[in-house]
Design a protein around this motif. Structure first.
Motif, mmCIF file in Angstrom:
data_model
loop_
_atom_site.group_PDB
_atom_site.id
_atom_site.type_symbol
_atom_site.label_atom_id
_atom_site.label_comp_id
_atom_site.label_asym_id
_atom_site.label_seq_id
_atom_site.Cartn_x
_atom_site.Cartn_y
_atom_site.Cartn_z
ATOM 1 N N ALA A 241 52.467 124.087 63.809
ATOM 2 C CA ALA A 241 51.430 125.088 64.040
ATOM 3 C C ALA A 241 50.468 124.632 65.135
ATOM 4 O O ALA A 241 50.102 125.418 66.033
ATOM 5 N N GLY A 242 50.045 123.369 65.089
ATOM 6 C CA GLY A 242 49.153 122.852 66.118
ATOM 7 C C GLY A 242 49.807 122.830 67.484
ATOM 8 O O GLY A 242 49.176 123.166 68.503
ATOM 9 N N LEU A 243 51.095 122.450 67.527
ATOM 10 C CA LEU A 243 51.797 122.396 68.812
ATOM 11 C C LEU A 243 51.971 123.797 69.392
ATOM 12 O O LEU A 243 51.788 124.008 70.606
ATOM 13 N N ALA A 244 52.329 124.764 68.549
ATOM 14 C CA ALA A 244 52.476 126.146 69.034
ATOM 15 C C ALA A 244 51.152 126.680 69.557
ATOM 16 O O ALA A 244 51.099 127.332 70.613
ATOM 17 N N GLY A 291 40.903 121.499 69.887
ATOM 18 C CA GLY A 291 41.126 121.506 68.443
ATOM 19 C C GLY A 291 42.591 121.597 68.084
ATOM 20 O O GLY A 291 43.062 120.937 67.148
ATOM 21 N N ALA A 292 43.364 122.417 68.841
ATOM 22 C CA ALA A 292 44.798 122.545 68.575
ATOM 23 C C ALA A 292 45.520 121.226 68.846
ATOM 24 O O ALA A 292 46.413 120.828 68.082
ATOM 25 N N VAL A 293 45.137 120.556 69.926
ATOM 26 C CA VAL A 293 45.744 119.254 70.219
ATOM 27 C C VAL A 293 45.414 118.255 69.111
ATOM 28 O O VAL A 293 46.268 117.440 68.704
ATOM 29 N N ALA A 294 44.184 118.317 68.611
ATOM 30 C CA ALA A 294 43.802 117.410 67.524
ATOM 31 C C ALA A 294 44.646 117.674 66.276
ATOM 32 O O ALA A 294 45.095 116.722 65.614
ATOM 33 N N LEU A 298 47.160 115.023 64.577
ATOM 34 C CA LEU A 298 47.018 114.682 63.164
ATOM 35 C C LEU A 298 48.344 114.863 62.432
ATOM 36 O O LEU A 298 48.788 113.972 61.690
ATOM 37 N N GLY A 299 48.983 116.025 62.637
ATOM 38 C CA GLY A 299 50.268 116.255 61.989
ATOM 39 C C GLY A 299 51.326 115.274 62.449
ATOM 40 O O GLY A 299 52.124 114.784 61.653
#
Length: 533
Positions: A241-244, A291-294, A298-299
């Motif tokens: 989800a974060g990568l997308a 924030g998305a990169v963070a 994290l994941g």
């Protein structure tokens, strides 16, 4: 001389168009239009047709009707990648449509700046992703509703397929914004996917970096209890989800001048408002991207930590001391001990045990068996390590998988313990007792010859072969196979009466294959008994 007076009419303040509201309404309208176009593109239609057709065809007979849901959830992950590839190529072409038809300059007079059009293309991915999610839910639900289903699925595993489609679609938009030519972007996208495939194939279960790929589908030789999987499914879903989201926001950031700008009038004050809006918009997009990169990092970090120490200890305990974790029930004098997720399987096991017992007749009426479920989990999901046979008298091992050839395989294990008394002894048979074991195991089935073929490694019904087993495999010589085939062709009641009458001699270690044939009313086998030799 006549004086003409000209009046200037100023429109009311409230009638002025509201730029941002109109812009976002236009974004949603464009997203809906592009979503309809995307879902009707030929590559997407073909991909969904193949995906749904293959899923229906496979799920009808998957797991022989006895799925473990902790395996079924992982089985939903690979096929959506086909849809993701089609979406990636189609949305890439949609973003580049204006360049192909040389209409890009006309968009300058519209309410949507480039970055908002990029957002619309990204939003157009949502229906395709939701449709994949529905297919994933349908596939898993079908497995869960089968009468033989058991175990527990993972929401994180089920999210991997739809999130992979979202990621690939976002990549298509990003590459369209980075490369103006479709002929340059499409081959590059294919190279990226090929890299994903090769990179994934390089790593095995213990390699933490394999979790950086969209899908990590461990093929399980043996089904493990759900608490022993050790797969960071939830963290992987967060990573995807974060990568997308990171890729999507990167596509917005590289969409060109005007990102975050609000349309305004040509006045100085309007220009100032536009610049302030642009700054605020850029700051918001950059903050969202950060924030998305963070979230992605994290994941990524949490999912690559390897199998937790608690899971390793649990795997060892399940493998070496299953009796400490099992629940036992009694059926007609036989005790069935299963792990908590498999307690409903006792009735299926009891049906096989009763069938084999009935063929042995009165000779085994005083024999109280213990059927104990066992699993070798110490080496992870992808290994096929055999379990050591039980040495305690009258105990039979049964695995975590059922259906298909697992049923006659278990029947052979039961018959081996009835004939020899110990599972450890049954695995070493190479005399006439093996003929009795195989007849007891197979004669009660609906298609004994098919069962004979299924439990032999080479799928044959003639010659010598190895018989598959949860523990030590049996070895049938050509003489054994010849006699077993002849026995299966005879009436079951006739052979059963002879087995009961000569039980003591048929189960003695000294009985030869030729003597077994004589006791059961058969001619000596034409093939030489390799064991006797």
């Amino acid at each position: 001389m006549t004086t003409t007076t000209t009046a200037t009419v100023t429109p009311p303040e409230e009638t002025a168009p509201t730029g941002p509201r109109a812009s976002w309404a236009a974004v949603l309208a464009l997203a809906g239009f592009e979503a309809r176009i995307l879902l009707t593109r030929l590559p997407v239609l073909l991909a969904f047709a193949v995906y749904i057709g293959w899923t229906v065809w496979r799920t009808r007979t998957s797991y022989e009707g006895f799925p473990a849901l902790q395996d079924a959830d992982r089985a939903t992950q690979t096929a959506p990648l086909l849809v993701g590839l089609a979406v990636l190529l189609s949305v890439n072409q949609a973003v580049l449509r204006a360049r192909r038809y040389d209409t890009e300059r006309h968009f300058a007079v519209l309410v949507l700046p480039p970055w908002r059009r990029t957002v619309a293309h990204l939003l157009s991915l949502v229906p395709a992703v939701l449709l994949v999610a529905v297919c994933v839910g349908g596939q898993f639900g079908w497995e869960a509703l089968k009468p033989g289903a058991l175990g527990n699925g993972s929401p994180g595993e089920l999210l991997a397929g739809p999130l992979s489609v979202l990621l690939l679609g976002a990549l298509g938009v990003l590459f369209a914004r980075l490369f103006a030519s479709a002929f340059a972007a499409a081959p590059l996208l294919l190279v990226v996917l090929l890299f994903f495939s090769l990179f994934t194939a390089m790593f095995q279960e213990g390699d933490a970096t394999r979790w950086l790929m969209p899908v990590v589908d461990d093929y399980s030789i043996r089904t493990l209890p759900s608490e022993l999987l050790g797969r960071p499914a939830a963290w992987h879903a967060l990573y995807l989800a974060g990568l997308a989201l990171s890729v999507a926001l990167a596509a917005v950031l590289v969409s060109g001048e005007g990102a975050g700008a609000r349309p305004g009038s040509g006045s100085v004050s309007g220009t100032g408002r536009a610049l302030r809006g642009r700054f605020v918009g850029n700051r918001g997009v950059h903050a969202g991207f950060a924030g998305a990169v963070a979230l992605t990092l994290l994941g990524a970090v949490m999912q690559t930590g390897g199998v937790p120490a608690e899971t390793e200890k649990a795997r060892t305990r399940y493998s070496t001391a299953p009796q400490e974790l099992q629940q036992c029930v009694e059926r007609d004098g036989t005790t069935y001990c299963a792990f908590p997720e498999w307690t409903s399987r006792a009735d299926d096991w009891a049906e096989v045990v009763d069938r084999v017992n009935s063929l042995a007749g009165d000779a085994v009426q005083d024999r109280s068996l213990v059927v104990r479920q066992r699993v070798e989990a110490r080496y992870g999901l992808t290994t096929d390590a055999a379990m050591d046979p039980l040495t305690a008298p009258n105990q039979v091992s049964v695995g975590t998988m059922w259906g298909g050839n697992r049923v006659p395989e278990f029947a052979v294990a039961v018959a081996g313990v009835l004939v020899t008394g110990k599972e450890a002894v049954a695995g070493t048979l190479c005399d006439g007792r093996l003929v009795t074991v195989m007849w007891l195991a197979l004669a009660g089935g609906s298609d004994p010859m098919s069962d004979l073929r299924d439990i032999r490694v080479d799928d044959s019904t003639s010659g010598s072969a190895v018989v598959v087993s949860q523990t030590e495999p049996l070895s049938m010589t050509a003489a054994h196979t010849e006699l077993v085939r002849e026995l299966l062709d005879r009436p079951r009641e006739e052979i059963g009466a002879k087995v009961t009458a000569h039980w003591a001699e048929l189960t003695t270690p000294e009985v030869t294959t030729d003597r077994t044939a004589q006791l059961l009313g058969l001619d000596a086998p034409e093939e030489a008994d390799e064991c006797q030799e």
